[in-house]
Design a protein around this motif. Structure first.
Motif, PDB file in Angstrom:
ATOM      1  N   GLY A  39     -85.627  -1.179-148.563  1.00 28.02           N
ATOM      2  CA  GLY A  39     -84.671  -0.994-147.477  1.00 28.02           C
ATOM      3  C   GLY A  39     -85.092   0.004-146.419  1.00 28.02           C
ATOM      4  N   GLN A  42     -82.863   5.494-145.427  1.00 29.48           N
ATOM      5  CA  GLN A  42     -81.428   5.227-145.520  1.00 29.48           C
ATOM      6  C   GLN A  42     -80.644   6.524-145.546  1.00 29.48           C
ATOM      7  OE1 GLN A  42     -80.294   2.223-148.490  1.00 29.48           O
ATOM      8  NE2 GLN A  42     -82.478   1.784-148.706  1.00 29.48           N
ATOM      9  N   ARG A  43     -79.409   6.421-145.085  1.00 27.88           N
ATOM     10  CA  ARG A  43     -78.466   7.528-145.202  1.00 27.88           C
ATOM     11  C   ARG A  43     -77.943   7.569-146.632  1.00 27.88           C
ATOM     12  NH1 ARG A  43     -75.082   7.784-139.614  1.00 27.88           N
ATOM     13  NH2 ARG A  43     -74.687   9.854-140.423  1.00 27.88           N
ATOM     14  N   GLU A  46     -75.546   4.787-147.427  1.00 27.29           N
ATOM     15  CA  GLU A  46     -76.227   3.491-147.571  1.00 27.29           C
ATOM     16  C   GLU A  46     -76.869   3.381-148.947  1.00 27.29           C
ATOM     17  OE1 GLU A  46     -77.836   2.374-143.145  1.00 27.29           O
ATOM     18  OE2 GLU A  46     -78.768   4.115-144.136  1.00 27.29           O
ATOM     19  N   LEU A  47     -77.506   4.457-149.373  1.00 31.31           N
ATOM     20  CA  LEU A  47     -78.103   4.466-150.714  1.00 31.31           C
ATOM     21  C   LEU A  47     -77.029   4.284-151.784  1.00 31.31           C
ATOM     22  CD1 LEU A  47     -80.779   7.287-150.536  1.00 31.31           C
ATOM     23  CD2 LEU A  47     -81.163   4.916-151.211  1.00 31.31           C
ATOM     24  N   SER A  50     -76.125   0.703-151.891  1.00 31.84           N
ATOM     25  CA  SER A  50     -77.238  -0.129-152.364  1.00 31.84           C
ATOM     26  C   SER A  50     -77.453  -0.029-153.865  1.00 31.84           C
ATOM     27  CB  SER A  50     -78.534   0.265-151.651  1.00 31.84           C
ATOM     28  OG  SER A  50     -78.448   0.036-150.274  1.00 31.84           O
ATOM     29  N   LEU A  86     -81.483  11.324-143.197  1.00 29.67           N
ATOM     30  CA  LEU A  86     -82.116  10.115-143.719  1.00 29.67           C
ATOM     31  C   LEU A  86     -83.025  10.470-144.886  1.00 29.67           C
ATOM     32  CD1 LEU A  86     -83.167   8.203-140.481  1.00 29.67           C
ATOM     33  CD2 LEU A  86     -81.368   7.571-142.098  1.00 29.67           C
ATOM     34  N   SER A  88     -86.254   8.934-147.063  1.00 28.34           N
ATOM     35  CA  SER A  88     -87.319   7.937-147.021  1.00 28.34           C
ATOM     36  C   SER A  88     -88.392   8.306-148.035  1.00 28.34           C
ATOM     37  CB  SER A  88     -87.918   7.859-145.614  1.00 28.34           C
ATOM     38  OG  SER A  88     -88.452   9.116-145.243  1.00 28.34           O
TER      39      SER A  88
END
Length: 131
Positions: A39, A42-43, A46-47, A50, A86, A88
């Motif tokens: 993906g 991600q914020r 969002e994680l 997910s 974020l 990553s």
């Protein structure tokens, strides 16, 4: 490290590689690495979405562990309101995520066989035929 050799030996309880392995073998670590690999950055929210089933506490702990180990980078853009944070993968994290993805692919491919083995084992246990 083992006294017999200066090479790392993950099976030796005193080897520093064992400590790293124990952290990395956690299910949430592996799933998070794959999630970030597939993906991208991600914020936090969002994680959380997910990674179905992870608690916010476990998500925070896992992110801290991965950041500490140099596998995840936490970046903050203070210009946005609220600040944009974020997560990553680092280069090292991307390397490990590739390996984790291979384990996930194997799991997806062989799940039926494992479930059949479990059912057969449970039937033997229920029948009192402990092998």
């Amino acid at each position: 490290m083992s006294s017999a050799s200066d090479r790392p030996n993950i099976l030796d309880a005193l080897c520093p590689s064992r400590d790293v392995f124990v952290d990395l073998a956690d299910k949430w670590v592996l799933l998070m690495l794959v999630c970030l690999r597939e993906g991208g950055a991600q914020r936090y929210s969002e994680l959380h979405r997910s990674l179905g089933g992870i608690s916010r506490k476990m998500l925070s702990q896992t992110l801290r562990t991965l950041e500490r180990d140099g596998l995840v980078l936490r970046s903050v853009d203070p210009r946005s309101t609220p600040p944009l944070v974020l997560y990553s993968l680092t280069e090292l994290g991307g390397e490990l995520a590739e390996e984790a993805r291979a384990l996930c692919a194997w799991t997806e491919k062989r799940t039926t066989v494992v479930h059949e083995a479990r059912a057969a084992y449970d039937r033997r246990q229920h029948a009192g035929q402990d092998v």
